[in-house]
Structure formats: C-alpha cells, structure tokens
Design a protein around this motif. Structure first.
Motif, short mmCIF file in Angstrom:
data_model
loop_
_atom_site.label_atom_id
_atom_site.label_comp_id
_atom_site.label_asym_id
_atom_site.label_seq_id
_atom_site.Cartn_x
_atom_site.Cartn_y
_atom_site.Cartn_z
N VAL A 26 26.68 5.32 39.54
CA VAL A 26 27.65 5.38 40.64
C VAL A 26 27.15 6.26 41.79
O VAL A 26 27.93 6.74 42.60
CB VAL A 26 29.05 5.86 40.14
N ARG A 27 25.84 6.41 41.89
CA ARG A 27 25.26 7.27 42.94
C ARG A 27 25.74 6.86 44.33
O ARG A 27 26.10 7.72 45.14
CB ARG A 27 23.73 7.16 42.87
N ASP A 28 25.73 5.57 44.61
CA ASP A 28 26.06 5.14 45.97
C ASP A 28 27.55 5.26 46.29
O ASP A 28 27.94 5.15 47.45
CB ASP A 28 25.59 3.70 46.20
N GLU A 29 28.37 5.49 45.28
CA GLU A 29 29.82 5.63 45.48
C GLU A 29 30.27 7.08 45.31
O GLU A 29 31.47 7.36 45.25
CB GLU A 29 30.60 4.82 44.44
N ALA A 32 32.99 8.58 47.48
CA ALA A 32 34.32 8.01 47.22
C ALA A 32 34.92 8.65 45.96
O ALA A 32 36.11 8.97 45.92
CB ALA A 32 34.22 6.50 47.06
N TYR A 33 34.10 8.87 44.94
CA TYR A 33 34.59 9.56 43.74
C TYR A 33 35.05 10.97 44.07
O TYR A 33 36.10 11.43 43.63
CB TYR A 33 33.51 9.60 42.64
N GLU A 36 38.35 10.97 45.79
CA GLU A 36 39.46 10.72 44.84
C GLU A 36 39.79 12.00 44.07
O GLU A 36 40.97 12.31 43.84
CB GLU A 36 39.08 9.62 43.83
N ARG A 95 39.12 2.44 41.08
CA ARG A 95 37.67 2.58 41.01
C ARG A 95 37.25 3.26 39.69
O ARG A 95 36.24 2.89 39.09
CB ARG A 95 37.22 3.42 42.21
N LEU A 99 35.21 1.28 36.61
CA LEU A 99 33.90 1.79 36.18
C LEU A 99 33.90 2.08 34.68
O LEU A 99 32.96 1.71 33.96
CB LEU A 99 33.56 3.06 36.97
N GLY A 173 25.93 10.80 39.78
CA GLY A 173 25.92 9.35 39.60
C GLY A 173 25.61 8.90 38.20
O GLY A 173 25.74 7.71 37.88
#
Ligand code: MD6
Ligand code: FE
Length: 213
Positions: A26-29, A32-33, A36, A95, A99, A173
């Motif tokens: 999830v590095r690219d998100e 966003a994490y 949240e 999200r 995941l 990530g």
C-alpha cells in the motif's frame, strides 16, 4: 529525497507456514491511509492503555470498526466503546476493509471480514513486548497488519516466549498476513528508532485487522 527504489514493484516474501509479507503493497496509498488515521483520531484520540500488570503502554492506541482492542488492570478485551470517552469506534474505512480482505485472500485466507482494526502509534522508544494474539474467538481467521511511517524491527518468534525470533524490518506500505499454523506465534516490536518520515513525521503507525466475533 531521491528514492532509487521509488518505482520498484511490490514483492512478496514468505515468513513462515501460513504467514507472508507483501512488501510495499500500500506504499502508493500511504497518504490516504494516514489521513484516514488522522480522521479517526480526531474522534477517538490515541491514548496509552494500562496493562493488567499495571504498566502504562509506550504504544498509543485507538481503533476503528465494530470492536476495539483494549486493556486495563482487569485484562485484555475487545470493546464496542472507547473507555476514554464512552464513544463507539468510527466505522472502518472502505479502503481499510478492502485491503484486509484482498491481502488475506492473496495469502490463501478466503472471506476475511474483519470486525476490528487496532491502530498503534509508536513514538521514538515505543515498543511492543513479545505477545500472542489469542483474544479472538476463531483462531482459524488470520490477522492482517499494515505498517506506515517510520520503519520498525518486527520480532517474529515461535510458540514459546523464549524461542528464537526472526528480525524483520517493516517499512511504510508493508502488509503482513498471518494465520493458520503461525497464528499463535509470539511477536513484538523493538523500541522505535527516532527519525523523521516525510509522510508521518516522527511516528510509526500500524493497523491490525482481526475477525474477533
Ligand atoms: C505492530 N503488530 O506491528 C504490532 N499482531 O505494531 C502486532 O502485534 C501484530 O502485526 C498480530 C498480527 C500482526 C501484527
Ligand atoms: Fe500482535
């Protein structure tokens, strides 16, 4: 900062029977994490639980989802409300849920539907001593863990506290899924080394998703 590995594709490392690390999944998100987590902590702020032994935990915690992990002088348990303010936990963001489900499926655990997400926050020096996760009803269900912010050394041991541990660096990530034959392995986090992470500042965050009931 110039990152030589910025475009590297995520990869997968087996850890033990029933356990796998999905590196940089999830590095690219990550931002966003982190946003949240901020939103959740606006409603149910991080605080330091007391262990049944009477110690203040160095890791600060909050939760989202139907149930949250908690601890006090009477023991460890899952609760539908935050003992600090009496509020129920914020819903698990879509999200997060997606995941947890997809990572579990890719590790061979179909139909994982978590009802609890514990959010750990580590400042420099914070640690988690070796423990087993065994307060969930159905131990055939795996746990999915997501690491964000500063790197930390994860200890992954055996079935006795005194067993030798693998030392694994978990970075932003990284997603770890484990269950099955490894579900009751002892594990922990070494004291966090101070640093400044471009996205998370001086903290490490970890999400752990479980199916409690
Ligand atoms: C952490 N993780 O990474 C602590 N427990 O901050 C855990 O204690 C943990 O990562 C069960 C399954 C996965 C985990
Ligand atoms: Fe754990």
């Amino acid at each position: 900062m110039f990152d030589l590995f910025a475009d590297e594709a995520p990869w997968q490392e087996p850890l033990a029977e029933g356990a796998v690390i999905f590196r940089r999944r999830v590095r690219d998100e990550a931002l966003a994490y982190l946003r949240e987590i901020d939103a959740i902590a606006q409603i149910n702020p991080f605080w330091h639980r007391i262990t049944p032994g009477g110690h203040v935990m160095s890791v600060a915690m909050t939760n989202c989802g139907d149930l949250g992990w908690g601890s006090d002088s009477r023991g460890y348990r899952y609760e539908s409300r935050d003992a600090a303010n009496g509020q129920s936990w914020p819903p698990m963001p879509d999200r997060f849920r997606a995941l947890a489900h997809s990572a579990a499926a890719d590790a061979g655990y179909a139909d994982f539907t978590p009802d609890a997400c514990l959010i750990n926050r580590y400042a420099p020096g914070a640690k988690l001593t070796l423990h087993q996760d065994k307060d969930e009803r159905d131990l055939s269900q795996p746990i999915v863990s997501v690491s964000l912010g500063l790197p930390a050394v994860f200890l992954f041991g055996g079935f006795e506290r005194s067993d030798a541990c693998q030392r694994i660096l978990l970075e932003q990530g990284d997603v770890v899924v484990w269950g099955g034959a490894s579900r009751l392995r002892y594990h922990g986090i070494l004291p966090l080394k101070a640093g400044i992470h471009p996205d998370a500042g001086s903290y490490r965050f970890n999400l752990t998703f479980r199916k409690v009931r």
